[in-house]
Design a protein around this motif. Structure first.
Motif, PDB file in Angstrom:
ATOM      1  N   LEU A  38       0.731  -1.208  -0.047  1.00 62.98           N
ATOM      2  CA  LEU A  38       0.127   0.111  -0.166  1.00 62.98           C
ATOM      3  C   LEU A  38       1.043   1.302   0.086  1.00 62.98           C
ATOM      4  O   LEU A  38       0.585   2.091  -0.765  1.00 62.98           O
ATOM      5  N   GLY A  39       1.973   1.161   0.859  1.00 61.92           N
ATOM      6  CA  GLY A  39       2.940   2.321   0.761  1.00 61.92           C
ATOM      7  C   GLY A  39       3.428   2.660  -0.643  1.00 61.92           C
ATOM      8  O   GLY A  39       3.580   3.855  -1.078  1.00 61.92           O
ATOM      9  N   GLN A  40       3.941   1.456  -1.192  1.00 66.24           N
ATOM     10  CA  GLN A  40       4.399   1.603  -2.692  1.00 66.24           C
ATOM     11  C   GLN A  40       3.206   2.406  -3.538  1.00 66.24           C
ATOM     12  O   GLN A  40       3.725   3.282  -4.527  1.00 66.24           O
ATOM     13  N   HIS A  41       1.952   1.864  -3.345  1.00 59.91           N
ATOM     14  CA  HIS A  41       1.204   2.332  -4.143  1.00 59.91           C
ATOM     15  C   HIS A  41       0.709   3.844  -4.000  1.00 59.91           C
ATOM     16  O   HIS A  41       0.796   4.960  -4.985  1.00 59.91           O
ATOM     17  N   ILE A  42       0.673   4.446  -2.804  1.00 58.11           N
ATOM     18  CA  ILE A  42       0.741   5.481  -2.480  1.00 58.11           C
ATOM     19  C   ILE A  42       1.772   6.565  -2.570  1.00 58.11           C
ATOM     20  O   ILE A  42       1.571   7.571  -3.363  1.00 58.11           O
ATOM     21  N   ASP A  43       3.025   6.144  -2.749  1.00 59.48           N
ATOM     22  CA  ASP A  43       4.243   6.683  -3.351  1.00 59.48           C
ATOM     23  C   ASP A  43       4.199   6.783  -5.018  1.00 59.48           C
ATOM     24  O   ASP A  43       4.288   7.965  -5.414  1.00 59.48           O
ATOM     25  N   SER A  44       3.708   5.892  -5.570  1.00 56.49           N
ATOM     26  CA  SER A  44       3.477   6.175  -6.909  1.00 56.49           C
ATOM     27  C   SER A  44       2.326   6.833  -7.495  1.00 56.49           C
ATOM     28  O   SER A  44       2.564   7.673  -8.451  1.00 56.49           O
ATOM     29  N   VAL A  45       1.545   7.205  -6.748  1.00 55.04           N
ATOM     30  CA  VAL A  45       0.333   8.135  -7.147  1.00 55.04           C
ATOM     31  C   VAL A  45       0.232   9.469  -6.302  1.00 55.04           C
ATOM     32  O   VAL A  45       0.420  10.375  -7.046  1.00 55.04           O
ATOM     33  N   LEU A  46       0.459   9.507  -5.082  1.00 58.02           N
ATOM     34  CA  LEU A  46       0.534  10.800  -4.115  1.00 58.02           C
ATOM     35  C   LEU A  46       1.739  11.726  -4.299  1.00 58.02           C
ATOM     36  O   LEU A  46       1.377  12.829  -4.623  1.00 58.02           O
ATOM     37  N   THR A  47       3.008  10.937  -4.523  1.00 59.45           N
ATOM     38  CA  THR A  47       4.068  11.884  -4.737  1.00 59.45           C
ATOM     39  C   THR A  47       4.208  12.697  -5.831  1.00 59.45           C
ATOM     40  O   THR A  47       4.181  14.072  -5.874  1.00 59.45           O
ATOM     41  N   PRO A  48       3.750  12.324  -7.241  1.00 60.51           N
ATOM     42  CA  PRO A  48       3.739  13.138  -8.302  1.00 60.51           C
ATOM     43  C   PRO A  48       2.584  13.879  -8.321  1.00 60.51           C
ATOM     44  O   PRO A  48       2.797  15.319  -8.888  1.00 60.51           O
ATOM     45  N   TYR A  49       1.586  13.749  -7.675  1.00 65.16           N
ATOM     46  CA  TYR A  49       0.209  14.671  -7.296  1.00 65.16           C
ATOM     47  C   TYR A  49       0.693  15.796  -6.523  1.00 65.16           C
ATOM     48  O   TYR A  49       0.501  17.111  -7.101  1.00 65.16           O
ATOM     49  N   TYR A  75       3.956   5.385   4.777  1.00 67.86           N
ATOM     50  CA  TYR A  75       4.445   6.348   3.837  1.00 67.86           C
ATOM     51  C   TYR A  75       5.014   7.560   4.766  1.00 67.86           C
ATOM     52  O   TYR A  75       4.046   8.041   5.385  1.00 67.86           O
ATOM     53  N   ALA A  76       5.889   8.082   4.345  1.00 66.40           N
ATOM     54  CA  ALA A  76       6.658   9.342   5.407  1.00 66.40           C
ATOM     55  C   ALA A  76       7.490   9.978   4.087  1.00 66.40           C
ATOM     56  O   ALA A  76       8.483   9.316   3.616  1.00 66.40           O
ATOM     57  N   LYS A  77       7.346  11.149   3.746  1.00 68.05           N
ATOM     58  CA  LYS A  77       7.971  11.775   2.732  1.00 68.05           C
ATOM     59  C   LYS A  77       8.089  13.529   3.104  1.00 68.05           C
ATOM     60  O   LYS A  77       7.102  13.939   3.433  1.00 68.05           O
ATOM     61  N   THR A  78       9.145  13.969   2.709  1.00 68.98           N
ATOM     62  CA  THR A  78       9.166  15.578   2.887  1.00 68.98           C
ATOM     63  C   THR A  78       9.714  16.039   1.602  1.00 68.98           C
ATOM     64  O   THR A  78      10.365  15.608   0.779  1.00 68.98           O
ATOM     65  N   PHE A  79       9.313  17.216   1.445  1.00 70.13           N
ATOM     66  CA  PHE A  79       9.349  18.047   0.232  1.00 70.13           C
ATOM     67  C   PHE A  79       9.926  19.523   0.536  1.00 70.13           C
ATOM     68  O   PHE A  79       9.615  19.937   1.535  1.00 70.13           O
TER      69      PHE A  79
END
Length: 507
Positions: A38-49, A75-79
């Motif tokens: 699920l984390g991989q799916h989130i990364d593939s869709v949410l991150t580019p969004y 999922y944890a990510k900073t920008f």
């Protein structure tokens, strides 16, 4: 010294010398953690969004997104940047001001004291603060629960300029008692809903009195430490910003620093906590764990339910628990809270039935945290993330910087007439741009933008005053005086206009 002793000494020196040159390096800061399918799916869709949304909103400041499921961060990510000027990237060590998302921590603290048998929701606050007083009589009936449900009747703000003149020490919160004495209740306690920061700041005094500890110390010992939230803090040095702390930013014609940093110990209970992404994920896991984190029981079942149980309706159709708002998204129940102080935005969702928590933190206004947390929800529940509209302020700013105010004005009017593109037009966005520029002392640009806004709306005392400030700092006292006089022409009782004009004449 014999030969054996000499050899031993040499070996000892070599050993210590080796230790100095081969020390374990400090762990590198992280900006991304993705786990599970699920984390991989989130990364593939949410991150580019998110990256696309940030590009459209000209946002280079920091953003942090954390999603947990059960007792795991998936999922944890900073920008972007915690500090744009020094190009310090936002990462897992970055400390964000979370503003009103501090209130659920205060609520949790109260429930912890209830669990310890030190107070109850029905207790009147005068039981712990006998000197508490307001105009009229109804204030004596205010209970702890009234404050936690925002039904106390205490006005939303009873003091101002506290970011500009921050107070420190245990007596800082006590000052809230002096501030509130000159106010009447907005309504009889319990009869209506009205969000109140000031009530929560008084509740912090109740916590201190009932626990025998200074409010932030009690929160740290009984809430933060059991959750291993070791990078979450209330205290900040007055004259500096620690290196790991994110700077506040807003948007004029570009992302720019906002001053002052929102800090005063008076407001610790309502908006004073600072936290990191991973710490806030732990906070989320407390709720998906129904009061337990990493095997540690923080709240028993009875008191955890007390914390999130809906108690009454809000005017907009949702319900209020103990500080938490209870609503739904995607037809799924959530508890949530938002936090906004100029320069920072935070939004926190918990989906109790799905054991999901989502936190989004930003160190810039207009970061679209609401759309991002909803997009995260959409992706988590395998739906297509909704498209978004974007404020026309961004193409306006681009046109202004490259071609000047006339081109920007023409573009604005064209976008206002066009309802088919992604941009929405709100004339007040231009006022906001001007106000941010004035705050950042970009006097020339502020004069131009505010002057343009005044051709759209001639009746804003706020805009005319800020325009006067811009003229004054550009050494044009004649136009500054005319602007201040204009504020009083619009509203003869406009106090800030009077002060500005009197100060100008005096000097």
């Amino acid at each position: 010294m014999n030969s054996k002793q000499l050899i031993g000494l040499v070996c000892l020196v070599m050993l210590f010398g080796s230790c100095k040159t081969e020390t374990t390096p400090e762990p590198k800061s992280k900006t991304s953690l993705v786990q599970t399918e699920l984390g991989q799916h989130i990364d593939s869709v949410l991150t580019p969004y998110v990256n696309n949304l940030r590009k459209l909103t000209d946002n280079t400041a920091g953003l942090a997104i954390g999603i947990t499921k059960g007792n795991e961060i998936i999922y944890a990510k900073t920008f972007g940047y915690a500090n744009i000027e020094t190009e310090e990237k936002a990462d897992f060590n970055t400390v964000f001001h979370i503003a009103s998302v501090s209130k659920p921590f205060t609520a949790a603290t109260v429930v912890k004291l209830i669990q310890q048998g030190k107070l109850s929701l029905s207790d009147p606050i005068i039981k712990y603060i006998p000197e508490f007083a307001m105009k009229g009589e109804g204030y004596k009936d205010i209970t702890i629960q009234h404050i936690l449900n925002h039904t106390s009747g205490i006005p939303r703000h009873v003091s101002s300029n506290d970011w500009l003149n921050p107070k420190t020490g245990p007596e800082a919160m006590e000052e809230n008692l002096e501030n509130v004495k000159d106010f009447e209740l907005d309504f009889e306690p319990g009869s209506q809903f009205s969000y109140s920061n000031s009530a929560f700041d008084i509740l912090g005094i109740v916590v201190s009195r009932a626990s025998g500890m200074y409010f932030p110390d009690y929160v740290k010992e009984h809430i933060l430490m059991p959750l291993d939230m070791n990078e979450s803090h209330y205290f900040k040095p007055l004259d500096t910003l620690p290196k790991s702390w994110a700077k506040p930013y807003s948007y004029g014609i570009a992302t720019q620093e906002w001053s002052p940093y929102p800090y005063t110990e008076k407001y610790f209970p309502s908006s004073g906590l600072q936290s990191t992404l991973l710490d806030m994920c732990k906070w989320g896991m407390l709720y998906t764990g129904k009061g337990t984190y990493n095997g540690t029981l923080v709240f028993d079942e009875k008191h955890f339910d007390m914390l999130i149980k809906p108690y009454r309706d809000t005017p907009w159709g949702d319900k209020i628990a103990l500080s938490w708002f209870v609503k739904s998204y995607l037809d799924k129940p959530i508890i949530m809270h938002t936090g906004n102080d100029t320069g920072f935005e935070t939004l926190f969702y918990v989906y109790p039935e799905e054991n999901i928590s989502i936190v989004v933190m930003a160190n810039r206004d207009f970061a679209r945290t609401g759309r991002i947390v909803n997009a995260a929800s959409e992706v988590v529940f395998e739906k297509e993330p909704k498209s978004y509209n974007v404020s026309a302020r961004y193409p306006f700013a681009k046109a202004y910087k490259s071609e000047g105010i006339d081109a920007a004005e023409n573009l604005w009017n064209n976008m206002k007439a066009d309802t088919t593109d992604i941009y929405f037009v709100d004339d007040n966005d231009i006022l906001t741009m001007g106000a941010v520029l004035e705050n950042g002392k970009h006097w020339k640009d502020a004069k131009t933008i505010l002057g343009h806004y005044n051709t759209i709306n001639e009746t804003s005392t706020y805009s005319w005053r800020l325009l006067g400030n811009s003229y004054l700092n550009l050494k044009d006292t004649l136009n500054a005086k005319a602007c201040y006089e204009k504020t009083l022409e619009i509203n003869p009782n406009y106090e800030k206009g009077k002060i500005a004009l009197e100060s100008l004449i005096k000097n």
